[in-house]
Design an enzyme around this catalytic site. Structure first.
Site, PDB file in Angstrom:
ATOM      1  CD  GLN A  75      -3.000  -0.567  -0.229  1.00  0.00           C
ATOM      2  OE1 GLN A  75      -3.177   0.596  -0.568  1.00  0.00           O
ATOM      3  NE2 GLN A  75      -3.529  -1.577  -0.898  1.00  0.00           N
ATOM      4  CB  SER A  76       4.276   1.920  -1.226  1.00  0.00           C
ATOM      5  OG  SER A  76       5.052   3.056  -1.561  1.00  0.00           O
ATOM      6  CG  ASN A  77       0.448   6.520   0.473  1.00  0.00           C
ATOM      7  OD1 ASN A  77      -0.664   6.240   0.063  1.00  0.00           O
ATOM      8  ND2 ASN A  77       0.792   6.421   1.746  1.00  0.00           N
ATOM      9  CB  CYS A  79       5.012   2.206  -4.922  1.00  0.00           C
ATOM     10  SG  CYS A  79       6.510   1.519  -4.174  1.00  0.00           S
TER      11      CYS A  79
END
Ligand SMILES: *Cc1c(COP(=O)(O)O)cnc(C)c1O
Length: 329
Positions: A75-77, A79
């Site tokens: 859930q990386s913002n 990325c």
């Protein structure tokens, strides 16, 4: 004004707004609270990584690279914003995400795919340990990859937050207020280092208070040691002069890490609902929910003077809310 010659690519809408949270301040009977809306940077649902990417992508283009490679949690913002920046600039994007391939495609992971990123699952290693292999494979295919570090936090990425500090300083003057404290989520360090260097170069008195989100180290270094190094490098990059930061220049509050990175507890759930219902502002489950939870707890514990003014730097992240639905209501 700070002068510098770092190349920049326009990826978002700046300056982001500063607004006062009057209803929340009233409800807490605390200091005046303002928020810097970096959740509204405008790049594919926004966030603080847009600022860093404006300088990192410019560097990639200057080096003639055609592919962005970075890493993060599913859930990386960071990325998701990297995938959007790549799409906008006509570059390929490879994301190295911790965990295993999943059918639960939601939140940022859904957006990564809509934005056309290639996803490589890396199991336990969510901080880019497998990037060297991917670089080799891409280079063999004739690509020119550019590696963006975890969270976009090297001196180039952190420099963006030196300039963000200046952006806020100009808004402050326009609003005729001075923030006594700036509170924000601190995780890969670029925001924290950049704001600290900005404070020093602009000679401000504002207290910069990072709320630690992620336990522990960056590489082999304790987080504050890493922040010190990153700030020294960033200071040199922006000003052409040596920085002399030491660990005592950083305020890192590590009392709010709950059950660990990405785990939603009562603190995050309650504050996400409170801020949504008093201000119509969406925080996120991993970073800003925790950091605002910390700020509200500090206000309730009377750690700020009634006369003071606090700025909460909203660093984004709301797309992850959807993936945490079960924990949030
Ligand atoms: C990455 C991120 C942060 C942390 O910023 P760093 O510069 O990595 O410390 C905070 N909030 C959100 C929503 C983020 O995506």
């Amino acid at each position: 004004m700070l002068s510098h010659s770092l190349p920049r690519t326009s990826l978002g809408f700046f300056p982001t707004p500063v607004v006062e949270l009057k209803r929340l301040s009233n409800q807490l009977k605390g200091p005046r609270i303002f928020v810097k809306r970096d959740d509204q940077t405008g790049l594919a649902l926004g966030g603080n990584k847009t600022r860093k990417l404006e300088y990192l992508v410019a560097d990639a283009l200057q080096q003639g690279c055609d592919t962005l490679v970075t890493a993060g949690a599913p859930q990386s913002n960071h990325c998701r914003q990297t995938a959007a920046a790549a799409a906008l600039m006509g570059l390929d994007c490879y994301l190295v995400l911790g965990g295993e391939a999943t059918n639960k495609i939601n939140g940022n992971l859904l957006l990564d795919q809509l934005l056309g990123a290639n996803i490589h699952w890396s199991g336990e290693q969510r901080k880019g340990e497998q990037i060297p292999q991917i670089i080799n494979a891409l280079t063999e295919q004739g690509k020119k990859p550019y590696v963006i570090p975890y969270g976009g936090s090297n001196a180039i990425g952190a420099a963006a937050f030196v300039f963000a500090g200046e952006e806020l300083y100009l808004q402050q003057r326009h609003l005729d207020i001075e923030f006594d404290h700036i509170v924000f989520a601190s995780s890969s360090g670029g925001t924290h280092a950049g704001l600290t260097v900005g404070k020093s170069l602009l000679q401000l008195n504002t207290q910069i208070i990072g709320i630690g989100i992620d336990k522990g180290e960056v590489g082999d270094l304790p987080y504050t040691t890493y922040l010190t190094q990153l700030s020294n490098e960033t200071h040199a990059l922006v000003s052409q002069e040596q920085g002399h930061y030491t660990e005592s220049d950083f305020i890192l509050n590590t009392h709010y890490q709950g059950a660990g990175y990405g785990v939603v507890g009562d603190l995050e759930r309650e504050v996400i609902q409170l801020v949504a219902q008093t201000e119509g502002i969406l925080l996120d489950p991993v970073y800003t929910g925790r950091a605002m939870g910390a700020l509200i707890d500090m206000i309730r514990n009377k750690q700020f003077d009634q006369q003071e003014t606090v700025l909460f730097w909203h660093t984004g992240g709301a797309p992850a809310l959807f993936d945490y639905a079960a924990e949030l209501i």
